[in-house]
Design an enzyme around this catalytic site. Structure first.
Site, PDB file in Angstrom:
ATOM      1  N   HIS A 239       1.060  -1.347  -0.226  1.00 26.52           N
ATOM      2  CA  HIS A 239       0.194  -0.152  -0.034  1.00 26.52           C
ATOM      3  C   HIS A 239       0.764   1.301   0.013  1.00 26.52           C
ATOM      4  O   HIS A 239       0.572   2.230  -0.951  1.00 26.52           O
ATOM      5  CB  HIS A 239      -1.037  -0.003   1.163  1.00 26.52           C
TER       6      HIS A 239
HETATM    7  C1  BDR Z   1      -1.947   0.579   5.738  1.00 23.96           C
HETATM    8  O1  BDR Z   1      -2.046  -0.081   7.024  1.00 23.96           O
HETATM    9  C2  BDR Z   1      -0.782  -0.464   7.086  1.00 23.96           C
HETATM   10  O2  BDR Z   1      -0.906  -1.933   7.692  1.00 23.96           O
HETATM   11  C3  BDR Z   1       0.080  -0.555   6.076  1.00 23.96           C
HETATM   12  O3  BDR Z   1       1.343  -0.218   6.637  1.00 23.96           O
HETATM   13  C4  BDR Z   1      -0.514   0.764   5.307  1.00 23.96           C
HETATM   14  O4  BDR Z   1       0.130   2.028   5.479  1.00 23.96           O
HETATM   15  C5  BDR Z   1      -2.942  -0.004   4.777  1.00 23.96           C
HETATM   16  O5  BDR Z   1      -4.132  -0.215   5.303  1.00 23.96           O
END
Ligand code: BDR
Ligand code: CA
Length: 308
Positions: A239
């Protein structure tokens, strides 16, 4: 002129990939990396920022900021995805990280020193930026823009049925930041989760002779295991790397100005991002939301920046 940025993050395996893309990139002058409680509790997030820097050994050393616990009673970590230490349980040993300034102080100091010049890239919960707003009344007007990974346009969450992790970790702070009078770009889960990486990603990152390869090859395999075991997926989503791409390759994204708010009360919906989707409503827009991404170009771009 390189773009001056602060990376506010909660490493985190996908945060680590984003940091790897940013720290060697001549398009960026990374003035600070500030830790925030999120994927791992505050103390661990602070250690992990230090670990990433030590492992990557970038040409220019940014200032580093320490995280402190958020005030959200519903906070829960994401160690089930990122490992007990947030970095794939690779067993890194990290030097002393004490005596760091607080993340929010560093964010305020850097923005005050270069008014209008600094972009803040938020790859974790929005706690530090909300605290910076509370700490310094002039802060927000001096920020160039805030690019955030967070929220869900569809309303389908990844930490609860309705909430995306970063917003759910600190909904009150997210609400404050999303209403702050500054340009904001939101890269939601619907966009980042479209860009999936198969196991061949590991073969395509640099080999162990390069710091990026030596580091990521120790942490990324854990992500494939946790996605398989926890989510039943054979691919992973990175992400935060996709959110960072919005600054590097904006043409890969289609943005739409929208009005968004955060639910802070709901029993089933706390931390949900609520978008105004009705026709004919004249609600002022407060954020530019990524609505489309060129999936295959984004995947290639992540690899391009890791191999640059
Ligand atoms: C986000 O949540 C975290 O676990 C990841 O690093 C990312 O920033 C995705 O929903
Ligand atoms: Ca993150």
């Amino acid at each position: 002129m390189p773009r001056r940025i602060i990376l506010d993050c909660d490493p985190g395996i996908d945060d680590s990939v984003a940091l790897s893309m940013a720290l060697f990139n001549k398009a960026f002058d990374v003035v600070a990396i500030t830790a925030v409680e999120g994927n791992v509790p505050a103390e661990m997030a602070t250690i992990n920022v230090q670990t990433v820097i030590e492992q990557l050994d970038p040409p220019r050393l940014p200032r580093l900021g320490a995280a402190t616990a958020n005030d959200n009673a519903d906070y829960r970590d994401a160690c089930f995805i990122h490992g007990g230490d947030g970095l794939g349980e690779a067993g890194f040993v990290t030097a002393d990280h004490h005596h760091r300034h607080l993340s929010e102080k560093i964010i305020c100091d850097e923005v005050r020193a270069a008014p209008g010049e600094i972009d803040i890239v938020c790859l974790g919960p929005l706690t530090n930026v909300a605290r910076a707003i509370q700490r310094d009344p002039q802060f927000i007007e001096n920020v160039s823009q805030i690019v955030m990974m967070g929220g869900s346009f569809s309303g389908i969450g990844n930490i609860t049925q309705t909430a995306e992790f970063n917003i759910h970790s600190d909904p009150e702070s997210a609400r404050e930041v999303l209403h702050a009078p500054v340009k904001k770009v939101l890269i939601p889960l619907d966009i980042t989760s479209q860009v999936q990486f198969s196991l061949s990603f590991i073969e395509q990152i640099p080999d162990e002779s390069k710091p990026i390869g030596a580091f990521l090859r120790q942490v990324v395999p854990y992500l494939f295991r946790s996605y398989h075991q926890q989510l039943g997926l054979e691919t992973v989503q990175i992400h935060d790397a996709i959110a960072l791409l919005q600054l590097l390759e904006p043409e890969l994204f289609e943005l739409e100005p929208m009005a968004v708010d955060v639910e802070v009360k709901g029993e089933l919906t706390r931390g949900m991002t609520v978008f105004e989707k009705r026709r004919g409503k004249n609600v002022p827009h407060n954020v530019e939301v990524a609505r489309l991404v060129d999936v295959s170009a984004a995947r290639q771009a992540v690899l391009k920046y890791l191999n640059a």
